[in-house]
Design a protein around this motif. Sequence first.
Motif, short mmCIF file in Angstrom:
data_model
loop_
_atom_site.label_atom_id
_atom_site.label_comp_id
_atom_site.label_asym_id
_atom_site.label_seq_id
_atom_site.Cartn_x
_atom_site.Cartn_y
_atom_site.Cartn_z
N SER A 244 43.01 31.90 12.53
CA SER A 244 42.54 30.53 12.28
C SER A 244 42.29 29.78 13.59
CB SER A 244 43.55 29.77 11.41
OG SER A 244 44.82 29.67 12.04
N LEU A 245 43.15 30.00 14.58
CA LEU A 245 42.96 29.33 15.88
C LEU A 245 41.66 29.77 16.53
CD1 LEU A 245 44.19 27.54 18.21
CD2 LEU A 245 45.00 29.71 19.18
N LEU A 275 42.72 21.87 23.52
CA LEU A 275 43.34 22.79 22.57
C LEU A 275 43.60 24.14 23.21
CD1 LEU A 275 44.11 23.71 19.64
CD2 LEU A 275 41.67 24.16 19.29
N LEU A 276 42.60 24.69 23.86
CA LEU A 276 42.71 26.02 24.44
C LEU A 276 43.60 26.03 25.68
CD1 LEU A 276 38.96 26.97 23.97
CD2 LEU A 276 40.92 27.88 22.68
N PHE A 277 43.50 24.99 26.49
CA PHE A 277 44.37 24.90 27.66
C PHE A 277 45.83 24.78 27.23
CE2 PHE A 277 46.59 22.42 30.94
CZ PHE A 277 46.43 23.27 32.03
N SER A 278 46.09 23.99 26.19
CA SER A 278 47.46 23.83 25.69
C SER A 278 47.98 25.15 25.12
CB SER A 278 47.50 22.75 24.61
OG SER A 278 47.09 21.50 25.13
N PHE A 279 47.11 25.90 24.46
CA PHE A 279 47.50 27.22 23.96
C PHE A 279 47.87 28.13 25.13
CE2 PHE A 279 46.06 31.60 22.87
CZ PHE A 279 47.02 31.89 21.91
N ALA A 280 47.08 28.07 26.19
CA ALA A 280 47.36 28.90 27.36
C ALA A 280 48.70 28.54 27.99
CB ALA A 280 46.23 28.73 28.39
N VAL A 281 48.93 27.26 28.21
CA VAL A 281 50.20 26.81 28.79
C VAL A 281 51.35 27.14 27.85
CG1 VAL A 281 51.52 24.79 29.53
CG2 VAL A 281 49.10 25.00 30.16
N GLY A 303 57.25 27.50 16.61
CA GLY A 303 55.88 27.22 17.00
C GLY A 303 54.93 27.32 15.82
N ILE A 304 55.06 28.39 15.03
CA ILE A 304 54.13 28.60 13.91
C ILE A 304 54.26 27.49 12.87
CG2 ILE A 304 53.65 30.11 11.95
CD1 ILE A 304 54.21 32.48 13.76
N MET A 331 49.06 19.48 20.77
CA MET A 331 50.20 20.02 20.04
C MET A 331 49.81 21.26 19.25
SD MET A 331 53.36 19.88 19.45
CE MET A 331 53.72 18.28 20.22
N MET A 332 48.60 21.24 18.70
CA MET A 332 48.13 22.40 17.94
C MET A 332 48.07 23.64 18.83
SD MET A 332 44.62 22.55 15.71
CE MET A 332 44.46 23.67 14.33
N GLY A 333 47.54 23.48 20.04
CA GLY A 333 47.47 24.61 20.96
C GLY A 333 48.83 25.08 21.43
N LEU A 334 49.70 24.14 21.78
CA LEU A 334 51.04 24.50 22.23
C LEU A 334 51.80 25.27 21.17
CD1 LEU A 334 52.15 21.22 24.07
CD2 LEU A 334 51.94 23.49 25.12
N SER A 335 51.76 24.76 19.94
CA SER A 335 52.54 25.37 18.86
C SER A 335 51.98 26.72 18.43
CB SER A 335 52.61 24.42 17.66
OG SER A 335 51.32 24.09 17.19
N ALA A 336 50.65 26.87 18.45
CA ALA A 336 50.04 28.15 18.06
C ALA A 336 50.51 29.29 18.95
CB ALA A 336 48.52 28.04 18.11
N SER A 337 50.87 28.98 20.18
CA SER A 337 51.27 30.02 21.13
C SER A 337 52.51 30.78 20.68
CB SER A 337 51.51 29.41 22.51
OG SER A 337 52.63 28.54 22.49
N GLY A 338 53.24 30.23 19.72
CA GLY A 338 54.42 30.94 19.23
C GLY A 338 54.10 32.33 18.72
#
Length: 436
Positions: A244-245, A275-281, A303-304, A331-338
């Motif tokens: 989904s991400l 979104l993508l940068f937050s996912f990366a971090v 995270g999920i 927040m969406m990007g950070l949490s998806a990284s889980g």
Amino acid sequence: MTTHIHARMRRLRWTSYTLVVLGYMLAFFHRMAPAAIAGDLQQSFQASGAALGALAAAYFYTYTVMQIPIGVMADTMGVRKIVAIGALVAGLGSLLFGLADTLAAASMGRVLVGLGVSAMFISLMKLNSVWFHDRHFGTVGGMSILLGNLGSVLAAAPLVWAVTHTSWRNVFVAVGLFSLLLGVLVWFLVHSHPGEAGLPTMRELEGKEAHPRHHGHWYDGLLKVMKNRATWPGFWPNLGIGGSLFAFAGLWAIPYLRDVHGMERAVAANHTTLLLFSFAVGAMLSGMLSDRLGKRMPVILGGIALYVLCWLPIVFAWHLPPGLSYPLFAMMGLSASGFTLTWASVKEVNPPALSGMATSVINTGSFLGAAVLQPLVGWAMDQGWDGKLLAGARVYSEQNYQIGLGIMLAFAVVGLFGALAIRETHCRYTTVSGHK
């Protein structure tokens, strides 16, 4: 002598790592680029939402099919060969995509790109497993995802900026030429593992025994991974969360922000960049936190669950001011990284020699999810489309997006429930004596 070995180890490790990470950045760039140029592609090829989704998803279909073969090749042929060949194939695909005058030719370019860059992630994880200490795998894996995601960041606001100054075609031709150069450099400078350069393994440097090799045919190793019940739970968060991400950020986020919230393309691209940068971090922080805690599951599930909640304002089209819409996407990007920790978890419930195959099996979920969702969401929105066009591109209503993005929310929920069955490894191999 020991100082010399360590110095040579560091030099070869970081040379190999840097070049393969650049390939991984290319994979992320190509994965996310269609979102920034969705309108340009619709105008160039007179494409419907479903056709646009199919064009973007051509990358994901190929990537999905290739994951397990790449895992096998990473464990048998070695990283150097498959990354070099992959970069060359991706370069040719990018050139074809940029020069295509029909939708079919552009789709073939995306297929070749997907085929080429499908080698990058599994190879990078395999490289990490042999060039870094086991106890640092979560942290190094997170750092790798952080660096790779710089490619997706380049595919958002910077790509929009580049397209306004030249054309999307010129950008992809230039990226193709860079990919060809990278393939040549990888072939001559990357080492698949320390032994290839006559160096001891990371464990042997610490006075420990090297991880046992896999004895037997690669097919036996793959069957061993696939028959292991602990392998499969990680597939579902990859399918639902990763799928989904990538489908949202890689295609539908910018059109959604434009059509529903009236944002200019540059502003919408800033949201996806964040979104993508937050996912990366977040991927790096998740790996570091997990290694520090000595546990995987609290970080994965926490995270999920937060990621699923972040979908609610999007699906129900809450009209948030910029002061809140940017934090939501962050927040969406950070949490998806889980979900990225599932790659470490699956490695740790299988033999070390089969880490490439193990990672590849569950990683198919992310790209299968995106491959299904991108055209499915477009098709669902096409069903209620009222015929409105803007500069030749379809404009969808708020209700259209609620139906389409609601499908993504459903996939995310599936990912959350699937993650509940993942085995806690305490950041150690559960299959090696002394690591239990």
